[in-house]
Design an enzyme around this catalytic site. Sequence first.
Site, mmCIF file in Angstrom:
data_model
loop_
_atom_site.group_PDB
_atom_site.id
_atom_site.type_symbol
_atom_site.label_atom_id
_atom_site.label_comp_id
_atom_site.label_asym_id
_atom_site.label_seq_id
_atom_site.Cartn_x
_atom_site.Cartn_y
_atom_site.Cartn_z
ATOM 1 N N LYS A 111 29.265 24.609 -15.612
ATOM 2 C CA LYS A 111 30.468 24.399 -16.278
ATOM 3 C C LYS A 111 31.589 23.645 -15.908
ATOM 4 O O LYS A 111 32.212 22.427 -15.958
ATOM 5 C CB LYS A 111 31.228 25.210 -17.114
ATOM 6 C CG LYS A 111 30.277 26.205 -17.726
ATOM 7 C CD LYS A 111 30.666 27.565 -17.973
ATOM 8 C CE LYS A 111 31.283 28.573 -17.604
ATOM 9 N NZ LYS A 111 30.266 29.590 -16.357
ATOM 10 N N ARG A 127 35.073 34.692 -23.405
ATOM 11 C CA ARG A 127 33.993 35.239 -22.106
ATOM 12 C C ARG A 127 33.676 36.327 -23.773
ATOM 13 O O ARG A 127 33.074 36.993 -23.052
ATOM 14 C CB ARG A 127 34.372 35.621 -21.218
ATOM 15 C CG ARG A 127 33.643 33.981 -20.446
ATOM 16 C CD ARG A 127 34.721 35.109 -19.077
ATOM 17 N NE ARG A 127 33.901 34.434 -17.658
ATOM 18 C CZ ARG A 127 34.035 33.747 -16.908
ATOM 19 N NH1 ARG A 127 34.395 32.622 -16.927
ATOM 20 N NH2 ARG A 127 32.778 33.233 -15.944
ATOM 21 N N ARG A 136 27.797 27.061 -3.331
ATOM 22 C CA ARG A 136 29.180 25.979 -3.875
ATOM 23 C C ARG A 136 30.456 26.496 -2.890
ATOM 24 O O ARG A 136 30.719 27.501 -2.437
ATOM 25 C CB ARG A 136 29.654 26.963 -5.566
ATOM 26 C CG ARG A 136 30.554 27.103 -5.893
ATOM 27 C CD ARG A 136 30.884 27.163 -7.121
ATOM 28 N NE ARG A 136 30.184 28.374 -7.442
ATOM 29 C CZ ARG A 136 31.011 28.984 -8.646
ATOM 30 N NH1 ARG A 136 30.991 27.835 -9.710
ATOM 31 N NH2 ARG A 136 30.952 30.028 -9.358
ATOM 32 N N ARG A 166 28.963 39.913 -12.473
ATOM 33 C CA ARG A 166 29.012 39.008 -12.970
ATOM 34 C C ARG A 166 28.149 38.391 -14.082
ATOM 35 O O ARG A 166 28.047 38.051 -15.802
ATOM 36 C CB ARG A 166 29.917 37.580 -12.288
ATOM 37 C CG ARG A 166 30.847 37.595 -11.129
ATOM 38 C CD ARG A 166 30.713 37.193 -9.979
ATOM 39 N NE ARG A 166 30.993 35.207 -10.740
ATOM 40 C CZ ARG A 166 30.683 34.787 -9.832
ATOM 41 N NH1 ARG A 166 30.055 34.824 -8.505
ATOM 42 N NH2 ARG A 166 30.961 32.735 -9.944
ATOM 43 N N ARG A 184 33.794 30.869 -2.552
ATOM 44 C CA ARG A 184 34.852 31.608 -3.618
ATOM 45 C C ARG A 184 35.053 33.271 -2.749
ATOM 46 O O ARG A 184 33.658 33.525 -2.947
ATOM 47 C CB ARG A 184 34.453 32.423 -4.869
ATOM 48 C CG ARG A 184 35.788 30.878 -5.643
ATOM 49 C CD ARG A 184 35.338 30.179 -6.986
ATOM 50 N NE ARG A 184 34.576 31.470 -7.980
ATOM 51 C CZ ARG A 184 33.675 31.122 -8.813
ATOM 52 N NH1 ARG A 184 34.321 29.928 -9.585
ATOM 53 N NH2 ARG A 184 33.647 32.253 -9.888
HETATM 54 P P1 ADP Z 1 31.682 30.894 -12.883
HETATM 55 O O1 ADP Z 1 31.530 30.268 -12.251
HETATM 56 O O2 ADP Z 1 31.275 32.673 -12.888
HETATM 57 O O3 ADP Z 1 31.582 30.641 -14.408
HETATM 58 P P2 ADP Z 1 34.749 31.359 -13.506
HETATM 59 O O4 ADP Z 1 35.577 30.816 -12.253
HETATM 60 O O5 ADP Z 1 35.253 30.920 -14.526
HETATM 61 O O6 ADP Z 1 33.360 31.847 -13.091
HETATM 62 O O7 ADP Z 1 35.730 33.008 -13.322
HETATM 63 C C1 ADP Z 1 35.909 33.518 -12.256
HETATM 64 C C2 ADP Z 1 36.217 35.439 -13.058
HETATM 65 O O8 ADP Z 1 37.348 35.160 -13.244
HETATM 66 C C3 ADP Z 1 34.805 36.108 -13.798
HETATM 67 O O9 ADP Z 1 34.101 36.307 -12.844
HETATM 68 C C4 ADP Z 1 36.355 36.956 -14.255
HETATM 69 O O10 ADP Z 1 37.163 37.842 -13.222
HETATM 70 C C5 ADP Z 1 37.183 36.193 -14.398
HETATM 71 N N1 ADP Z 1 37.771 35.316 -15.794
HETATM 72 C C6 ADP Z 1 37.334 34.298 -15.734
HETATM 73 N N2 ADP Z 1 37.896 33.622 -17.442
HETATM 74 C C7 ADP Z 1 37.652 34.893 -17.771
HETATM 75 C C8 ADP Z 1 38.005 35.003 -19.431
HETATM 76 N N3 ADP Z 1 37.856 34.191 -20.028
HETATM 77 N N4 ADP Z 1 37.624 36.230 -19.457
HETATM 78 C C9 ADP Z 1 37.813 37.628 -18.476
HETATM 79 N N5 ADP Z 1 38.306 37.354 -17.145
HETATM 80 C C10 ADP Z 1 37.327 35.779 -16.835
HETATM 81 P P1 ADP Z 2 29.941 26.633 -13.046
HETATM 82 O O1 ADP Z 2 31.468 26.492 -13.787
HETATM 83 O O2 ADP Z 2 29.613 26.781 -14.558
HETATM 84 O O3 ADP Z 2 30.144 28.678 -12.187
HETATM 85 P P2 ADP Z 2 30.208 25.204 -11.412
HETATM 86 O O4 ADP Z 2 30.091 23.771 -12.232
HETATM 87 O O5 ADP Z 2 30.531 25.375 -10.422
HETATM 88 O O6 ADP Z 2 29.272 26.148 -12.250
HETATM 89 O O7 ADP Z 2 28.896 24.709 -10.551
HETATM 90 C C1 ADP Z 2 27.667 25.845 -9.458
HETATM 91 C C2 ADP Z 2 27.169 24.970 -8.513
HETATM 92 O O8 ADP Z 2 25.912 24.097 -8.665
HETATM 93 C C3 ADP Z 2 28.314 23.954 -7.510
HETATM 94 O O9 ADP Z 2 28.088 24.327 -6.572
HETATM 95 C C4 ADP Z 2 27.589 22.825 -8.344
HETATM 96 O O10 ADP Z 2 28.099 21.448 -7.349
HETATM 97 C C5 ADP Z 2 26.452 22.877 -8.093
HETATM 98 N N1 ADP Z 2 25.627 22.559 -9.847
HETATM 99 C C6 ADP Z 2 26.549 22.042 -11.077
HETATM 100 N N2 ADP Z 2 26.497 21.959 -11.623
HETATM 101 C C7 ADP Z 2 24.306 20.698 -11.379
HETATM 102 C C8 ADP Z 2 23.225 21.025 -11.843
HETATM 103 N N3 ADP Z 2 23.367 20.013 -12.748
HETATM 104 N N4 ADP Z 2 22.553 20.645 -10.433
HETATM 105 C C9 ADP Z 2 22.740 21.474 -9.690
HETATM 106 N N5 ADP Z 2 23.556 21.833 -8.676
HETATM 107 C C10 ADP Z 2 24.540 21.986 -9.848
#
Ligand code: ADP
Ligand code: ADP
Length: 227
Positions: free
Chosen positions: A15, A89, A128, A173, A162
């Site tokens: 995302k 979420r 990541r 998660r 992270r």
């Molecule tokens: P991910 O890479 O797992 O998609 P995010 O960076 O979006 O993670 O979120 C990291 C953490 O921040 C989540 O595990 C949760 O604890 C909190 N968080 C983020 N967005 C939300 C949301 N919309 N509602 C509740 N908690 C959230």
């Molecule tokens: P989210 O925000 O959904 O948690 P991220 O965009 O941070 O996910 O991506 C998670 C990890 O996977 C990062 O290290 C990113 O560089 C890698 N990644 C993202 N998209 C792809 C893809 N299409 N193929 C391989 N690796 C990816």
Amino acid sequence: MAVNIILLGPPGAGKGTQARRLVEERGLVQLSTGDMLREARSSGTEMGQRVAEVMDRGQLVTDEIVIGLIREKIEAGQGEGFIFDGFPRTLPQADALDALMAETGSQIDAVIEMRVDDEALVDRVSGRYTCGNCGEVYHDKTRPTKVEGTCDVCGSTDLRRRPDDNEDALKTRLLEYYKKTSPLIGYYYCKGNLRPVDGLAEIEAVAEAMAAAIDGEAASPAGQRTA
Ligand code: ADP
Ligand code: ADP
Ligand code: ZN
């Protein structure tokens, strides 16, 4: 015309990576609740301290807090539109977003569901790292920096991992995702704006599929399915 897009998918689906591209390519404003919460943590606000432990365990922060954060940003202005990354979420968050959009006379145009196998998520999350200065997202295997230890975009050497990107927290998660977030897939399907995309493809191919999904939506009457 402004478009508002939601990126829906489990932790590690890609995302954030795709949201940043949409900012570059379309001038959308990225609203990542994860980034906002991490910012609150590092700035040491009372709210930040309260959520830190919850985040590190991999649980969801309360709806009240994240809805408050999103409300502030939406009220601050639209630009070319918003890309919601990691929000909503939960169903109450989705309802709150609908209400906020209605208040500002706007709407959600497309909900991109990023589909990724569960097994792939461990690799995604454990490899990541991000730039602490500009937020660019990297991966040890699939998207390393060109020069080791230096951000391609801004040249910073402040590359970070992270605390919640470990296998234990990921399990929590993922469970939170299935219990609380995955019902949103049905919710948006029924509203008619769900667009599934194969998140296992390469970053470039995912971006292309998303562009097609977004532009397909923009060309059709609001809220109607084209597929
Ligand atoms: P991910 O890479 O797992 O998609 P995010 O960076 O979006 O993670 O979120 C990291 C953490 O921040 C989540 O595990 C949760 O604890 C909190 N968080 C983020 N967005 C939300 C949301 N919309 N509602 C509740 N908690 C959230
Ligand atoms: P989210 O925000 O959904 O948690 P991220 O965009 O941070 O996910 O991506 C998670 C990890 O996977 C990062 O290290 C990113 O560089 C890698 N990644 C993202 N998209 C792809 C893809 N299409 N193929 C391989 N690796 C990816
Ligand atoms: Zn950087």
